[in-house]
Motif scaffolding. Structure first.
Motif, PDB file in Angstrom:
ATOM      1  N   ARG A  38      32.589  50.141  38.083  1.00 19.67           N
ATOM      2  CA  ARG A  38      32.283  49.176  39.124  1.00 19.67           C
ATOM      3  C   ARG A  38      33.530  48.761  39.876  1.00 19.67           C
ATOM      4  O   ARG A  38      34.646  48.853  39.357  1.00 19.67           O
ATOM      5  CB  ARG A  38      31.591  47.950  38.528  1.00 19.67           C
ATOM      6  CG  ARG A  38      32.461  47.083  37.641  1.00 19.67           C
ATOM      7  CD  ARG A  38      31.623  46.007  36.955  1.00 19.67           C
ATOM      8  NE  ARG A  38      32.453  45.063  36.208  1.00 19.67           N
ATOM      9  CZ  ARG A  38      31.966  44.117  35.402  1.00 19.67           C
ATOM     10  NH1 ARG A  38      30.638  43.997  35.248  1.00 19.67           N
ATOM     11  NH2 ARG A  38      32.774  43.307  34.776  1.00 19.67           N
ATOM     12  N   GLN A  39      33.304  48.316  41.094  1.00 14.39           N
ATOM     13  CA  GLN A  39      34.352  47.725  41.916  1.00 14.39           C
ATOM     14  C   GLN A  39      33.963  46.275  42.139  1.00 14.39           C
ATOM     15  O   GLN A  39      32.858  45.984  42.594  1.00 14.39           O
ATOM     16  CB  GLN A  39      34.473  48.460  43.254  1.00 14.39           C
ATOM     17  CG  GLN A  39      34.982  49.890  43.119  1.00 14.39           C
ATOM     18  CD  GLN A  39      35.016  50.612  44.449  1.00 14.39           C
ATOM     19  OE1 GLN A  39      33.984  50.751  45.096  1.00 14.39           O
ATOM     20  NE2 GLN A  39      36.185  51.091  44.844  1.00 14.39           N
ATOM     21  N   THR A  40      34.854  45.370  41.816  1.00 15.07           N
ATOM     22  CA  THR A  40      34.596  43.942  41.979  1.00 15.07           C
ATOM     23  C   THR A  40      35.601  43.374  42.975  1.00 15.07           C
ATOM     24  O   THR A  40      36.570  44.050  43.338  1.00 15.07           O
ATOM     25  CB  THR A  40      34.716  43.216  40.639  1.00 15.07           C
ATOM     26  OG1 THR A  40      36.098  43.198  40.242  1.00 15.07           O
ATOM     27  CG2 THR A  40      33.888  43.907  39.562  1.00 15.07           C
ATOM     28  N   PRO A  41      35.386  42.128  43.408  1.00 14.98           N
ATOM     29  CA  PRO A  41      36.370  41.538  44.332  1.00 14.98           C
ATOM     30  C   PRO A  41      37.791  41.509  43.768  1.00 14.98           C
ATOM     31  O   PRO A  41      38.753  41.501  44.518  1.00 14.98           O
ATOM     32  CB  PRO A  41      35.822  40.128  44.549  1.00 14.98           C
ATOM     33  CG  PRO A  41      34.355  40.265  44.351  1.00 14.98           C
ATOM     34  CD  PRO A  41      34.207  41.279  43.247  1.00 14.98           C
ATOM     35  N   ASP A  42      37.917  41.489  42.423  1.00 12.29           N
ATOM     36  CA  ASP A  42      39.241  41.377  41.806  1.00 12.29           C
ATOM     37  C   ASP A  42      39.807  42.695  41.303  1.00 12.29           C
ATOM     38  O   ASP A  42      41.023  42.833  41.187  1.00 12.29           O
ATOM     39  CB  ASP A  42      39.174  40.389  40.640  1.00 12.29           C
ATOM     40  CG  ASP A  42      38.811  38.982  41.089  1.00 12.29           C
ATOM     41  OD1 ASP A  42      38.128  38.271  40.343  1.00 12.29           O
ATOM     42  OD2 ASP A  42      39.224  38.610  42.217  1.00 12.29           O
ATOM     43  N   ILE A  43      38.945  43.639  40.979  1.00 12.22           N
ATOM     44  CA  ILE A  43      39.400  44.885  40.373  1.00 12.22           C
ATOM     45  C   ILE A  43      38.849  46.072  41.151  1.00 12.22           C
ATOM     46  O   ILE A  43      37.643  46.175  41.355  1.00 12.22           O
ATOM     47  CB  ILE A  43      38.965  44.975  38.891  1.00 12.22           C
ATOM     48  CG1 ILE A  43      39.551  43.792  38.113  1.00 12.22           C
ATOM     49  CG2 ILE A  43      39.417  46.293  38.282  1.00 12.22           C
ATOM     50  CD1 ILE A  43      39.103  43.727  36.675  1.00 12.22           C
ATOM     51  N   ASP A  44      39.732  46.970  41.553  1.00 15.05           N
ATOM     52  CA  ASP A  44      39.314  48.088  42.393  1.00 15.05           C
ATOM     53  C   ASP A  44      38.399  49.053  41.657  1.00 15.05           C
ATOM     54  O   ASP A  44      37.442  49.556  42.230  1.00 15.05           O
ATOM     55  CB  ASP A  44      40.542  48.835  42.900  1.00 15.05           C
ATOM     56  CG  ASP A  44      40.165  50.002  43.810  1.00 15.05           C
ATOM     57  OD1 ASP A  44      40.567  51.151  43.516  1.00 15.05           O
ATOM     58  OD2 ASP A  44      39.452  49.772  44.807  1.00 15.05           O
ATOM     59  N   ARG A  45      38.683  49.351  40.398  1.00 12.22           N
ATOM     60  CA  ARG A  45      37.873  50.304  39.656  1.00 12.22           C
ATOM     61  C   ARG A  45      37.931  49.930  38.177  1.00 12.22           C
ATOM     62  O   ARG A  45      39.004  49.908  37.581  1.00 12.22           O
ATOM     63  CB  ARG A  45      38.388  51.719  39.870  1.00 12.22           C
ATOM     64  CG  ARG A  45      37.433  52.810  39.473  1.00 12.22           C
ATOM     65  CD  ARG A  45      37.991  54.177  39.844  1.00 12.22           C
ATOM     66  NE  ARG A  45      38.281  54.283  41.264  1.00 12.22           N
ATOM     67  CZ  ARG A  45      38.921  55.293  41.810  1.00 12.22           C
ATOM     68  NH1 ARG A  45      39.368  56.276  41.048  1.00 12.22           N
ATOM     69  NH2 ARG A  45      39.137  55.327  43.101  1.00 12.22           N
ATOM     70  N   GLU A  46      36.762  49.662  37.615  1.00 14.05           N
ATOM     71  CA  GLU A  46      36.674  49.189  36.229  1.00 14.05           C
ATOM     72  C   GLU A  46      35.583  49.966  35.519  1.00 14.05           C
ATOM     73  O   GLU A  46      34.406  49.854  35.873  1.00 14.05           O
ATOM     74  CB  GLU A  46      36.354  47.686  36.255  1.00 14.05           C
ATOM     75  CG  GLU A  46      36.393  46.988  34.938  1.00 14.05           C
ATOM     76  CD  GLU A  46      36.233  45.474  35.135  1.00 14.05           C
ATOM     77  OE1 GLU A  46      37.019  44.733  34.530  1.00 14.05           O
ATOM     78  OE2 GLU A  46      35.324  45.054  35.863  1.00 14.05           O
ATOM     79  N   GLY A  47      35.950  50.774  34.519  1.00 17.29           N
ATOM     80  CA  GLY A  47      34.973  51.544  33.770  1.00 17.29           C
ATOM     81  C   GLY A  47      33.994  50.633  33.053  1.00 17.29           C
ATOM     82  O   GLY A  47      34.391  49.624  32.461  1.00 17.29           O
ATOM     83  N   VAL A  48      32.720  51.005  33.090  1.00 17.91           N
ATOM     84  CA  VAL A  48      31.673  50.188  32.476  1.00 17.91           C
ATOM     85  C   VAL A  48      31.091  50.862  31.242  1.00 17.91           C
ATOM     86  O   VAL A  48      31.022  50.258  30.177  1.00 17.91           O
ATOM     87  CB  VAL A  48      30.553  49.899  33.492  1.00 17.91           C
ATOM     88  CG1 VAL A  48      29.380  49.194  32.839  1.00 17.91           C
ATOM     89  CG2 VAL A  48      31.100  49.085  34.661  1.00 17.91           C
ATOM     90  N   ALA A  49      30.644  52.115  31.386  1.00 27.82           N
ATOM     91  CA  ALA A  49      29.995  52.802  30.270  1.00 27.82           C
ATOM     92  C   ALA A  49      30.012  54.299  30.519  1.00 27.82           C
ATOM     93  O   ALA A  49      30.094  54.746  31.663  1.00 27.82           O
ATOM     94  CB  ALA A  49      28.553  52.319  30.111  1.00 27.82           C
ATOM     95  N   PHE A  62      33.509  44.033  27.967  1.00 27.77           N
ATOM     96  CA  PHE A  62      32.858  42.935  28.688  1.00 27.77           C
ATOM     97  C   PHE A  62      31.368  43.172  28.923  1.00 27.77           C
ATOM     98  O   PHE A  62      30.670  42.293  29.416  1.00 27.77           O
ATOM     99  CB  PHE A  62      33.576  42.662  30.013  1.00 27.77           C
ATOM    100  CG  PHE A  62      33.784  43.868  30.880  1.00 27.77           C
ATOM    101  CD1 PHE A  62      35.020  44.513  30.902  1.00 27.77           C
ATOM    102  CD2 PHE A  62      32.776  44.365  31.681  1.00 27.77           C
ATOM    103  CE1 PHE A  62      35.237  45.627  31.685  1.00 27.77           C
ATOM    104  CE2 PHE A  62      32.984  45.486  32.472  1.00 27.77           C
ATOM    105  CZ  PHE A  62      34.219  46.115  32.469  1.00 27.77           C
ATOM    106  N   VAL A  63      30.830  44.367  28.562  1.00 28.42           N
ATOM    107  CA  VAL A  63      29.399  44.603  28.711  1.00 28.42           C
ATOM    108  C   VAL A  63      28.723  44.949  27.384  1.00 28.42           C
ATOM    109  O   VAL A  63      27.498  45.099  27.339  1.00 28.42           O
ATOM    110  CB  VAL A  63      29.099  45.718  29.745  1.00 28.42           C
ATOM    111  CG1 VAL A  63      29.700  45.369  31.101  1.00 28.42           C
ATOM    112  CG2 VAL A  63      29.561  47.081  29.241  1.00 28.42           C
ATOM    113  N   LYS A  64      29.490  45.076  26.318  1.00 24.97           N
ATOM    114  CA  LYS A  64      28.895  45.432  25.031  1.00 24.97           C
ATOM    115  C   LYS A  64      27.839  44.421  24.622  1.00 24.97           C
ATOM    116  O   LYS A  64      28.037  43.212  24.719  1.00 24.97           O
ATOM    117  CB  LYS A  64      29.981  45.508  23.957  1.00 24.97           C
ATOM    118  CG  LYS A  64      30.787  46.789  24.010  1.00 24.97           C
ATOM    119  CD  LYS A  64      31.829  46.839  22.904  1.00 24.97           C
ATOM    120  CE  LYS A  64      32.611  48.134  22.961  1.00 24.97           C
ATOM    121  NZ  LYS A  64      33.696  48.174  21.947  1.00 24.97           N
TER     122      LYS A  64
END
Length: 120
Positions: A38-49, A62-64
């Motif tokens: 995902r891309q959020t306002p604070d982080i350009d690229r953040e692995g989710v799953a 943070f999603v477990k």
């Protein structure tokens, strides 16, 4: 080359649920490792799953316990079930392929993304 199309993003209230879908247009997911970031306002690229060809999965801390990744039997559609959504989950979610292995949540190719907005 596979073309990835995401859907399912919406605006929801905190605590709500969404299921994102990703279709590999014209092909199945041939990559051994596929997933979401995902891309959020604070982080350009953040692995989710991510999920491997043997069904092994991995989730960002943070999603477990809240998100579940899966795919259909034909491996043509990838899903991300998101429960107990929080405002900090707001962002653009991208379906992606070619991670080295599920334990490494970064990817070589991805789709345009679908927007998820969670309000408090």
């Amino acid at each position: 080359q596979v073309h990835l199309v995401e859907s399912g993003g919406e605006s929801v209230q905190s605590g709500g649920s969404l299921r994102l879908s990703c279709t590999a247009i014209g092909a199945t997911f041939t990559s051994h490792c596929i997933g979401w970031f995902r891309q959020t306002p604070d982080i350009d690229r953040e692995g989710v799953a991510a999920i491997g060809s043997g069904g092994e999965t991995n989730y960002a801390d943070f999603v477990k316990g809240r998100f579940t990744i899966s795919h259909d039997n034909e491996r043509k559609t990838l899903y991300l079930q998101m429960n107990n959504l929080k405002p900090e989950d707001t962002g653009t979610y991208h379906c992606a392929v070619d991670c080295p292995r599920p334990s490494e949540l970064y990817f070589a190719r991805w789709g345009h993304g679908t927007q998820v907005t969670v309000s408090s």
